[in-house]
Design a protein around this motif. Structure first.
Motif, PDB file in Angstrom:
ATOM      1  N   ALA A   1     -17.516   7.023  35.726  1.00  0.00           N
ATOM      2  CA  ALA A   1     -16.711   7.122  36.706  1.00  0.00           C
ATOM      3  C   ALA A   1     -15.312   6.975  36.687  1.00  0.00           C
ATOM      4  CB  ALA A   1     -17.429   6.131  37.797  1.00  0.00           C
ATOM      5  N   LEU A   2     -14.768   6.836  37.951  1.00  0.00           N
ATOM      6  CA  LEU A   2     -13.248   6.596  38.005  1.00  0.00           C
ATOM      7  C   LEU A   2     -13.039   5.174  38.202  1.00  0.00           C
ATOM      8  CD1 LEU A   2     -10.225   7.618  37.714  1.00  0.00           C
ATOM      9  CD2 LEU A   2     -10.347   7.870  40.281  1.00  0.00           C
ATOM     10  N   TYR A   3     -12.525   4.338  37.446  1.00  0.00           N
ATOM     11  CA  TYR A   3     -12.270   2.725  37.666  1.00  0.00           C
ATOM     12  C   TYR A   3     -11.065   2.472  38.080  1.00  0.00           C
ATOM     13  CZ  TYR A   3     -16.946   2.384  35.861  1.00  0.00           C
ATOM     14  OH  TYR A   3     -18.266   2.055  35.651  1.00  0.00           O
ATOM     15  N   LEU A   4     -10.868   1.970  39.278  1.00  0.00           N
ATOM     16  CA  LEU A   4      -9.585   1.687  39.798  1.00  0.00           C
ATOM     17  C   LEU A   4      -9.256   0.229  39.854  1.00  0.00           C
ATOM     18  CD1 LEU A   4     -10.070   4.527  42.771  1.00  0.00           C
ATOM     19  CD2 LEU A   4      -8.027   4.537  41.093  1.00  0.00           C
ATOM     20  N   CYS A   5      -8.016   0.076  39.489  1.00  0.00           N
ATOM     21  CA  CYS A   5      -7.485  -1.214  39.726  1.00  0.00           C
ATOM     22  C   CYS A   5      -6.446  -1.219  40.869  1.00  0.00           C
ATOM     23  CB  CYS A   5      -6.623  -1.820  38.281  1.00  0.00           C
ATOM     24  SG  CYS A   5      -5.696  -3.201  38.562  1.00  0.00           S
ATOM     25  N   ALA A   6      -6.473  -2.425  41.837  1.00  0.00           N
ATOM     26  CA  ALA A   6      -5.521  -2.605  42.877  1.00  0.00           C
ATOM     27  C   ALA A   6      -5.039  -4.056  42.960  1.00  0.00           C
ATOM     28  CB  ALA A   6      -6.216  -2.348  43.927  1.00  0.00           C
ATOM     29  N   SER A   7      -4.037  -4.120  43.687  1.00  0.00           N
ATOM     30  CA  SER A   7      -3.632  -5.434  43.899  1.00  0.00           C
ATOM     31  C   SER A   7      -3.075  -5.714  45.182  1.00  0.00           C
ATOM     32  CB  SER A   7      -2.261  -5.938  42.824  1.00  0.00           C
ATOM     33  OG  SER A   7      -1.092  -4.913  43.200  1.00  0.00           O
ATOM     34  N   SER A   8      -2.973  -6.956  45.775  1.00  0.00           N
ATOM     35  CA  SER A   8      -2.413  -7.229  47.022  1.00  0.00           C
ATOM     36  C   SER A   8      -1.668  -8.461  47.094  1.00  0.00           C
ATOM     37  CB  SER A   8      -3.354  -7.153  48.115  1.00  0.00           C
ATOM     38  OG  SER A   8      -4.365  -8.273  47.987  1.00  0.00           O
ATOM     39  N   GLN A   9      -0.609  -8.849  47.934  1.00  0.00           N
ATOM     40  CA  GLN A   9      -0.012  -9.736  48.003  1.00  0.00           C
ATOM     41  C   GLN A   9      -0.692 -11.086  48.541  1.00  0.00           C
ATOM     42  OE1 GLN A   9       3.004 -11.093  46.865  1.00  0.00           O
ATOM     43  NE2 GLN A   9       2.834 -12.931  47.810  1.00  0.00           N
ATOM     44  N   ASP A  10      -1.475 -10.500  49.560  1.00  0.00           N
ATOM     45  CA  ASP A  10      -2.270 -11.584  50.506  1.00  0.00           C
ATOM     46  C   ASP A  10      -3.766 -11.615  49.764  1.00  0.00           C
ATOM     47  OD1 ASP A  10      -2.839 -12.215  54.182  1.00  0.00           O
ATOM     48  OD2 ASP A  10      -3.677 -12.891  52.130  1.00  0.00           O
ATOM     49  N   PRO A  11      -4.244 -12.777  49.268  1.00  0.00           N
ATOM     50  CA  PRO A  11      -5.356 -12.910  48.560  1.00  0.00           C
ATOM     51  C   PRO A  11      -6.588 -12.823  49.684  1.00  0.00           C
ATOM     52  CG  PRO A  11      -4.080 -15.066  48.367  1.00  0.00           C
ATOM     53  CD  PRO A  11      -3.334 -13.761  48.981  1.00  0.00           C
ATOM     54  N   THR A  12      -6.234 -13.166  51.119  1.00  0.00           N
ATOM     55  CA  THR A  12      -7.234 -13.420  51.798  1.00  0.00           C
ATOM     56  C   THR A  12      -7.830 -12.036  52.301  1.00  0.00           C
ATOM     57  OG1 THR A  12      -5.758 -13.024  53.799  1.00  0.00           O
ATOM     58  CG2 THR A  12      -5.935 -15.203  52.881  1.00  0.00           C
ATOM     59  N   GLY A  13      -7.541 -10.983  51.873  1.00  0.00           N
ATOM     60  CA  GLY A  13      -7.928  -9.617  52.276  1.00  0.00           C
ATOM     61  C   GLY A  13      -7.340  -9.027  53.257  1.00  0.00           C
ATOM     62  N   ALA A  14      -6.321  -9.601  53.868  1.00  0.00           N
ATOM     63  CA  ALA A  14      -5.539  -9.177  55.235  1.00  0.00           C
ATOM     64  C   ALA A  14      -4.429  -8.173  54.801  1.00  0.00           C
ATOM     65  CB  ALA A  14      -5.281 -10.099  56.001  1.00  0.00           C
ATOM     66  N   GLY A  15      -4.159  -8.277  53.484  1.00  0.00           N
ATOM     67  CA  GLY A  15      -2.775  -7.624  53.270  1.00  0.00           C
ATOM     68  C   GLY A  15      -3.160  -6.204  52.678  1.00  0.00           C
ATOM     69  N   GLU A  16      -2.324  -5.250  52.548  1.00  0.00           N
ATOM     70  CA  GLU A  16      -2.105  -3.877  52.041  1.00  0.00           C
ATOM     71  C   GLU A  16      -2.548  -3.837  50.610  1.00  0.00           C
ATOM     72  OE1 GLU A  16       1.667  -1.969  52.713  1.00  0.00           O
ATOM     73  OE2 GLU A  16       0.390   0.023  52.418  1.00  0.00           O
ATOM     74  N   LEU A  17      -3.288  -2.899  50.306  1.00  0.00           N
ATOM     75  CA  LEU A  17      -3.594  -2.633  48.833  1.00  0.00           C
ATOM     76  C   LEU A  17      -3.101  -1.669  48.131  1.00  0.00           C
ATOM     77  CD1 LEU A  17      -6.049  -4.658  48.039  1.00  0.00           C
ATOM     78  CD2 LEU A  17      -7.548  -2.694  48.130  1.00  0.00           C
ATOM     79  N   PHE A  18      -2.625  -1.879  47.170  1.00  0.00           N
ATOM     80  CA  PHE A  18      -1.915  -1.025  46.045  1.00  0.00           C
ATOM     81  C   PHE A  18      -2.781  -0.566  45.010  1.00  0.00           C
ATOM     82  CE2 PHE A  18       2.089  -0.864  48.250  1.00  0.00           C
ATOM     83  CZ  PHE A  18       2.154  -2.038  48.875  1.00  0.00           C
ATOM     84  N   PHE A  19      -2.967   0.733  44.512  1.00  0.00           N
ATOM     85  CA  PHE A  19      -3.835   1.327  43.538  1.00  0.00           C
ATOM     86  C   PHE A  19      -3.007   1.747  42.470  1.00  0.00           C
ATOM     87  CE2 PHE A  19      -8.118   0.903  45.101  1.00  0.00           C
ATOM     88  CZ  PHE A  19      -8.213   0.497  46.365  1.00  0.00           C
TER      89      PHE A  19
END
Lengths: 111, 114
Positions: B87-105
């Motif tokens: 498969a394609l394995y994607l890593c992402a990060s966000s500033q807000d760890p609660t899940g309300a923030g924008e995700l960058f892949f």
């Protein structure tokens, strides 16, 4: 359990046409709704993020709307270009860091 | 370097091999994620790390082992994988760890298991 559906699965339009991509979600208790673009073999690029308290967001030729009560979001692309060809994904953000994705709409803009 | 960087971009391994995927984010974010993208299926969340603590393990088989040594780096260690793990394995990060923030892949690591 949140489920996200995107219709249509694929769409082909001539260049210059305005178009709408649809996203529906089953659980209206979302934190946000995010739209992404994915080119073949590549990662996801964030296009627009709508917080749950917002109704829409705009970026250039893109406008995304959110209607939590009906469980729907739309991505409007104005004056489409061949460079817009890609897969468009929507994702509903909920508690505990979970972002639930749809399967995407594959868009082809014909020159 | 900016954004989220993943290496290697492509990996072919046998079922008995051990390999690792690496992700590095240069955005100063507090949360990092591993997602799996298989053909014709939605992206599946595998693991979430918030402030270097694992906060989500989405029923992933133990042959996948994540590691987050600091807030900028995330690894996915792979051992005795199956062909269906291709498969394609994607890593992402966000500033807000609660899940309300924008995700960058990141660009993803394309894994093929023979």
């Amino acid at each position: 359990k949140q489920e996200v559906t995107q219709i249509p699965a694929a769409l082909s339009v001539p260049e210059g046409e305005n178009l709408v991509l649809n996203c529906s979600f089953t659980d209206s208790a979302i934190y946000n709704l995010q739209w992404f673009r994915q080119d073949p073999g590549k990662g996801l690029t964030s296009l627009l993020l709508i917080q749950s308290s917002q109704r829409e967001q705009t970026s250039g030729r893109l406008n995304a709307s959110l209607d939590k009560s009906s469980g729907r979001s739309t991505l409007y692309i104005a004056a489409s270009q061949p460079g817009d060809s890609a897969t468009y994904l929507c994702a509903a953000g909920g508690a505990t860091n979970k972002l639930i994705f749809g399967t995407g709409t594959l868009l082809a803009v014909q020159p | 370097e900016t954004g989220v960087t993943q290496t290697p971009r492509h990996l072919v391994m046998g079922m008995t091999n051990k390999k690792s995927l690496k992700c590095e984010q240069h955005l100063g974010h507090n949360a990092m994620y591993w997602y799996k993208q298989s053909a014709k299926k939605p992206l599946e969340l595998m693991f979430v790390y918030s402030l270097e603590e694992r906060v989500e393990n989405n029923s992933v088989p133990s042959r996948f082992s994540p590691e987050c040594p600091n807030s900028s780096h995330l690894f996915l260690h792979l051992h005795t994988l199956q062909p269906e793990d291709s498969a394609l394995y994607l890593c992402a990060s966000s500033q807000d760890p609660t899940g309300a923030g924008e995700l960058f892949f990141g660009e993803g690591s394309r894994l093929t298991v023979l």
